[in-house]
Design an enzyme around this catalytic site. Sequence first.
Site, PDB file in Angstrom:
ATOM      1  N   ARG A  11      11.810  -6.273   4.356  1.00  0.00           N
ATOM      2  CA  ARG A  11      11.754  -4.810   4.161  1.00  0.00           C
ATOM      3  C   ARG A  11      12.863  -4.109   4.956  1.00  0.00           C
ATOM      4  O   ARG A  11      13.165  -4.457   6.091  1.00  0.00           O
ATOM      5  CB  ARG A  11      10.403  -4.277   4.618  1.00  0.00           C
TER       6      ARG A  11
ATOM      7  N   ARG B  16      -8.837   1.409  10.071  1.00  0.00           N
ATOM      8  CA  ARG B  16      -8.356   0.070  10.408  1.00  0.00           C
ATOM      9  C   ARG B  16      -9.432  -0.757  11.114  1.00  0.00           C
ATOM     10  O   ARG B  16      -9.208  -1.927  11.395  1.00  0.00           O
ATOM     11  CB  ARG B  16      -7.180   0.162  11.387  1.00  0.00           C
TER      12      ARG B  16
ATOM     13  N   ARG C 160      12.247  -1.941  10.368  1.00  0.00           N
ATOM     14  CA  ARG C 160      11.187  -1.437  11.249  1.00  0.00           C
ATOM     15  C   ARG C 160      11.054  -2.345  12.457  1.00  0.00           C
ATOM     16  O   ARG C 160      11.150  -3.561  12.323  1.00  0.00           O
ATOM     17  CB  ARG C 160       9.859  -1.403  10.481  1.00  0.00           C
TER      18      ARG C 160
ATOM     19  N   ARG D 275       0.250  -8.537  13.711  1.00  0.00           N
ATOM     20  CA  ARG D 275      -0.343  -7.587  12.756  1.00  0.00           C
ATOM     21  C   ARG D 275      -1.278  -8.298  11.796  1.00  0.00           C
ATOM     22  O   ARG D 275      -2.337  -7.776  11.453  1.00  0.00           O
ATOM     23  CB  ARG D 275       0.766  -6.851  11.995  1.00  0.00           C
TER      24      ARG D 275
ATOM     25  N   LYS E  47       0.840  -1.215   0.000  1.00  0.00           N
ATOM     26  CA  LYS E  47       0.000   0.000   0.000  1.00  0.00           C
ATOM     27  C   LYS E  47       0.870   1.259   0.000  1.00  0.00           C
ATOM     28  O   LYS E  47       0.631   2.189  -0.758  1.00  0.00           O
ATOM     29  CB  LYS E  47      -0.923   0.023   1.235  1.00  0.00           C
TER      30      LYS E  47
HETATM   31  P1  AP5 Z   1       4.975  -1.623   1.676  1.00  0.00           P
HETATM   32  O1  AP5 Z   1       4.576  -0.788   0.503  1.00  0.00           O
HETATM   33  O2  AP5 Z   1       5.807  -1.005   2.730  1.00  0.00           O
HETATM   34  O3  AP5 Z   1       3.645  -2.348   2.275  1.00  0.00           O
HETATM   35  P2  AP5 Z   1       2.433  -1.774   3.113  1.00  0.00           P
HETATM   36  O4  AP5 Z   1       1.188  -2.414   2.604  1.00  0.00           O
HETATM   37  O5  AP5 Z   1       2.476  -0.274   3.152  1.00  0.00           O
HETATM   38  O6  AP5 Z   1       2.794  -2.432   4.491  1.00  0.00           O
HETATM   39  P3  AP5 Z   1       2.924  -1.867   5.959  1.00  0.00           P
HETATM   40  O7  AP5 Z   1       3.561  -2.983   6.739  1.00  0.00           O
HETATM   41  O8  AP5 Z   1       3.597  -0.533   6.005  1.00  0.00           O
HETATM   42  O9  AP5 Z   1       1.455  -1.722   6.346  1.00  0.00           O
HETATM   43  P4  AP5 Z   1       0.904  -1.679   7.732  1.00  0.00           P
HETATM   44  O10 AP5 Z   1      -0.504  -1.410   7.404  1.00  0.00           O
HETATM   45  O11 AP5 Z   1       1.131  -2.817   8.639  1.00  0.00           O
HETATM   46  O12 AP5 Z   1       1.792  -0.560   8.437  1.00  0.00           O
HETATM   47  P5  AP5 Z   1       1.439   0.910   8.887  1.00  0.00           P
HETATM   48  O13 AP5 Z   1       2.659   1.686   8.736  1.00  0.00           O
HETATM   49  O14 AP5 Z   1       0.158   1.358   8.294  1.00  0.00           O
HETATM   50  O15 AP5 Z   1       5.710  -2.937   1.110  1.00  0.00           O
HETATM   51  C1  AP5 Z   1       6.203  -3.924   1.986  1.00  0.00           C
HETATM   52  C2  AP5 Z   1       7.540  -4.472   1.439  1.00  0.00           C
HETATM   53  O16 AP5 Z   1       7.293  -5.134   0.184  1.00  0.00           O
HETATM   54  C3  AP5 Z   1       8.595  -3.393   1.132  1.00  0.00           C
HETATM   55  O17 AP5 Z   1       9.850  -3.934   1.380  1.00  0.00           O
HETATM   56  C4  AP5 Z   1       8.430  -3.114  -0.392  1.00  0.00           C
HETATM   57  O18 AP5 Z   1       9.628  -2.683  -1.007  1.00  0.00           O
HETATM   58  C5  AP5 Z   1       8.007  -4.482  -0.902  1.00  0.00           C
HETATM   59  N1  AP5 Z   1       7.071  -4.428  -2.014  1.00  0.00           N
HETATM   60  C6  AP5 Z   1       6.056  -3.542  -2.199  1.00  0.00           C
HETATM   61  N2  AP5 Z   1       5.376  -3.832  -3.329  1.00  0.00           N
HETATM   62  C7  AP5 Z   1       5.977  -4.936  -3.861  1.00  0.00           C
HETATM   63  C8  AP5 Z   1       5.724  -5.731  -5.029  1.00  0.00           C
HETATM   64  N3  AP5 Z   1       4.719  -5.455  -5.866  1.00  0.00           N
HETATM   65  N4  AP5 Z   1       6.530  -6.787  -5.260  1.00  0.00           N
HETATM   66  C9  AP5 Z   1       7.536  -7.095  -4.415  1.00  0.00           C
HETATM   67  N5  AP5 Z   1       7.840  -6.392  -3.308  1.00  0.00           N
HETATM   68  C10 AP5 Z   1       7.060  -5.321  -3.030  1.00  0.00           C
HETATM   69  O19 AP5 Z   1       1.113   0.664  10.455  1.00  0.00           O
HETATM   70  C11 AP5 Z   1       2.121   0.311  11.372  1.00  0.00           C
HETATM   71  C12 AP5 Z   1       1.534   0.306  12.775  1.00  0.00           C
HETATM   72  O20 AP5 Z   1       1.061   1.626  13.120  1.00  0.00           O
HETATM   73  C13 AP5 Z   1       0.305  -0.604  12.980  1.00  0.00           C
HETATM   74  O21 AP5 Z   1       0.661  -1.941  13.259  1.00  0.00           O
HETATM   75  C14 AP5 Z   1      -0.381   0.082  14.160  1.00  0.00           C
HETATM   76  O22 AP5 Z   1       0.275  -0.219  15.367  1.00  0.00           O
HETATM   77  C15 AP5 Z   1      -0.155   1.573  13.872  1.00  0.00           C
HETATM   78  N6  AP5 Z   1      -1.249   2.151  13.042  1.00  0.00           N
HETATM   79  C16 AP5 Z   1      -1.155   2.682  11.794  1.00  0.00           C
HETATM   80  N7  AP5 Z   1      -2.348   3.115  11.364  1.00  0.00           N
HETATM   81  C17 AP5 Z   1      -3.217   2.849  12.372  1.00  0.00           C
HETATM   82  C18 AP5 Z   1      -4.618   3.056  12.530  1.00  0.00           C
HETATM   83  N8  AP5 Z   1      -5.369   3.603  11.544  1.00  0.00           N
HETATM   84  N9  AP5 Z   1      -5.213   2.662  13.686  1.00  0.00           N
HETATM   85  C19 AP5 Z   1      -4.481   2.111  14.686  1.00  0.00           C
HETATM   86  N10 AP5 Z   1      -3.145   1.873  14.594  1.00  0.00           N
HETATM   87  C20 AP5 Z   1      -2.519   2.245  13.450  1.00  0.00           C
END
Ligand code: AP5
Length: 209
Positions: free
Chosen positions: A123, A89, A156, A167, A14
Amino acid sequence: MAHIVFLGPPGAGKGTQAAEISLRMGVPHLSTGELLRAAVREESPLGREADAHMRAGRLVPDDLVLEILTERLRAPDCRKGFLLDGFPRNVAQAEALDRLASVDRVLYFDLPESVLTERMTQRRHCPQCGTVYNLTTRPPKVPGRCDHDGGPLAQRNDDTEGAVRTRLSVYREATRPLLEYYRKRNVVLDIDASGRPEEVTARIRRVLG
Ligand code: AP5
């Protein structure tokens, strides 16, 4: 004006796609994960409270996330629209978003769990400029160093095996039900998130028109 939500499991790509698509659309990329990580780095009271939840892979309490997002939505650049990544979420957050803005499109990123785990554990990112790498699929030119500023790459603290498991289970229980919430409104566009990043970008551009 476009209000777009990227919905999908952790590691689905995403953030990678939101960076690309928001640039092309000329709207800001709002990642609640990034906003929270910035608060943790600044050691603000909100960041200090969020830190332990994030490390463990749990959701940060709704009131904290809403506080940080509502403030960001007030910025002038959000008047022309926005791309939300990682919010909402759970159903309570979706209802809160309904009170703040209308949601035009929800892009659902679909990918098998085995691939998600592999993407997250491989990652790495540059703490200085934020560029995201992947040891398997998007490696830096020089191992362990950022292509842009040469700084050391980091992992991370929620990409550990235990936090990744939590997660994924939080996603299944709290976030996945949102798919039904938005399907009822006919705003969901399904995206096959497998394949190279460029292939996924092309699919997204096709469905967004
Ligand atoms: P990446 O693009 O980083 O994936 P992503 O879907 O953004 O994954 P995240 O792990 O960042 O999502 P998340 O929802 O858990 O984390 P967030 O920061 O929101 O890609 C992942 C990897 O794959 C990278 O290495 C990339 O290079 C690679 N890649 C990408 N596309 C590819 C492809 N097509 N082919 C191959 N490789 C590829 O949340 C983190 C924490 O914050 C949560 O756990 C929670 O504690 C808190 N939080 C955030 N938002 C909220 C909320 N709304 N409510 C409550 N807590 C929240």
